[in-house]
Design an enzyme around this catalytic site. Sequence first.
Site, PDB file in Angstrom:
ATOM      1  N   LEU B 208      54.770  79.209  59.205  1.00 36.87           N
ATOM      2  CA  LEU B 208      54.628  80.159  60.151  1.00 36.87           C
ATOM      3  C   LEU B 208      55.559  81.418  60.145  1.00 36.87           C
ATOM      4  O   LEU B 208      55.244  82.479  60.908  1.00 36.87           O
ATOM      5  CB  LEU B 208      54.620  79.404  61.771  1.00 36.87           C
ATOM      6  CG  LEU B 208      53.518  80.047  62.795  1.00 36.87           C
ATOM      7  CD1 LEU B 208      52.059  80.130  62.140  1.00 36.87           C
ATOM      8  CD2 LEU B 208      53.278  79.116  63.636  1.00 36.87           C
ATOM      9  N   CYS B 209      56.814  80.792  60.304  1.00 32.65           N
ATOM     10  CA  CYS B 209      57.944  82.075  60.221  1.00 32.65           C
ATOM     11  C   CYS B 209      58.102  83.245  59.245  1.00 32.65           C
ATOM     12  O   CYS B 209      57.556  84.488  59.370  1.00 32.65           O
ATOM     13  CB  CYS B 209      59.052  81.076  60.696  1.00 32.65           C
ATOM     14  SG  CYS B 209      59.416  79.717  59.536  1.00 32.65           S
ATOM     15  N   THR B 210      57.337  82.604  57.713  1.00 33.92           N
ATOM     16  CA  THR B 210      57.275  83.797  56.792  1.00 33.92           C
ATOM     17  C   THR B 210      55.852  84.692  57.924  1.00 33.92           C
ATOM     18  O   THR B 210      56.076  85.744  57.929  1.00 33.92           O
ATOM     19  CB  THR B 210      56.442  83.193  56.033  1.00 33.92           C
ATOM     20  OG1 THR B 210      57.443  82.431  55.015  1.00 33.92           O
ATOM     21  CG2 THR B 210      56.283  84.016  54.612  1.00 33.92           C
TER      22      THR B 210
END
Lengths: 183, 431
Positions: B208-210
């Site tokens: 998700l952080c990507t």
Amino acid sequence: MLKIWSMKQQQQKNEAAAGPAAKKKKVTAAQLRVQKDLSELALPQTMKTVFPNPDDILNFTLHLTPDEGLYKSGSFSFTFAISQNFPHEPPKVKCQQKIYHPNIDLEGNICLNILREDWKPVLNLNAVVVGLQFLFLEPNASDPLNKEAAADLQGDRDRFKRNVRSSMQGGSVKGESFDKVVK
Amino acid sequence: MAAEVAAQPVNGTATGSRARWKHMDTLLSRPGAYTDEDDFAPGSVPIGNIEQSRILVIGAGGLGCEILKNLALSGFKHIDVIDMDTIDFLFREKDVGKAKASVAAEFVMKRCPGCVITPYAGKIQDKDEDYYMQFNLVICGLDSIEARRWINATLVGMVDMENPDSLKPLIDGGTEGFKGQSRVIFPTMTSCIECQLDMHAPRAAVPLCTLATIPRQPQHCIEWAHIIKWEEERKDLVLDTDDPEHITWLYQKALGRAKEFKIEGVTYSMTQGVVKNIIPAIASTNAIVAASCCNEAFKIVTSAASFLGTPGENNYMLYTGDASIYTYTFEHQKKDDCPVCGNLPKDLFVNPESTLGELVEGLAERPEAQLKKPNLRTEEKTLYYSSPASLEESTRPNLKRKISEMLADGEEFAVSDPAFEINFRFIARYA
């Protein structure tokens, strides 16, 4: 097929007899697995579950009140939404409060590897709960979902700590106001 | 894919005679090197089985249509097909908007006179055990794991020792691009879909952080619009992946995002593909897997040759066509702790006038169970949970209630306990 049935009869002789099948709806495979996971769920003092509809075990809320770390004494809650595809698919977990955390965005999305790219059917709800607890003990700047908070944590841990405390009081950080999570 | 059906040469003409099936009849009229003498009586029996068997095909997409065509061309005469979707592409222009099941049935029937295909446009969950009991064999050509698990659990639950017809072989085909598999399950006898759940490749997911911070591919921008932006700006609207307005909205957001990060390649159709998780189908992979499924169906129905899924033998064929070509056939073993077939429901005689609390105590005393912290539920209701604490509290009052209020006669309930790896399942029988 005839042969298969005679093999079945043989197999049956070796086992206890089962009665005719149930006519009513069967407990689904996802429910069976969640029920099992819940029976094995070992919650520490800092966590508890709430089931808005006790008959629906696929949707519930987990309350977490860390007793150490930067987020100590805050009350955080997470919604768990589990689909009939569980455990092929992970549960959908979201944080209900708007909080200042490098791995949780302002909408409550959580960046936790086992909730997405590293989920495996062998993992259970306990693993997710432990993962969430860990995020509050060790927020990490390398998986940023809230970029400002991550940069803050990386740049100056003390400032980050102050910002976490003030956000938990319902204060603002860099113009963004947060939910009050402490009494 | 109706278009592929059209391309298939049709051997012989239907004259109402057996002329069309001359070669098949020859095959079925004499024993071969591999026919099983005990199970194969050459001639009218296997030929009659082909003509009279009722086959259910679940799914009328790329794989399902191919299966329907193969079955019809193999001489099967009574086929039903279920699919809940309407056509948006792949079929013919004039058919857009119609039910896949009906269009596929109509087309194959036109090409293969004498074969009756009954479509049902809806969900498999709409149908009950009486419906599934009509068929001799079920073939799945699905893209949904949920649907596979459901039909699997249903067929496992239907097996009744009093009735040999209740054992319905399940043939499952699946493809993903150049890869595919076919497998045969004899419910309760061999490894089932649930035993094999970990054979499904997990959906490739990007952290998700990507998506939130450093997108690198056009797909990342689309996933960001889908997972993050929609929630932020259209929270109160439920995303409908079949609504062009919704897809357009996501496409525009993704396009803006891609521009910001100087990423090229976001298109409307890619947006649709990512959001609906459409895996590009390769027609020949579908053809290979469908052919394998239908060959197994043919062999099971006629006993003309040994088939996949015989207990103790191979039951799973995997096929890979992307790194050259490779297939492997093996036996996936039945799991003793499979939640569906590992512990089949047993009858439990209960007094409807007694309390749920007495039932729970009884379970603790049963020698095979000796459950210390049981959790009990039906499909609908949580009966009593020993843990977690909040559910214990809310279900504790149920312990004082009568069985008749909580459990219907013949209703299944599941019991779990931390001391046991598996779940126990019981069918309440009023005594």
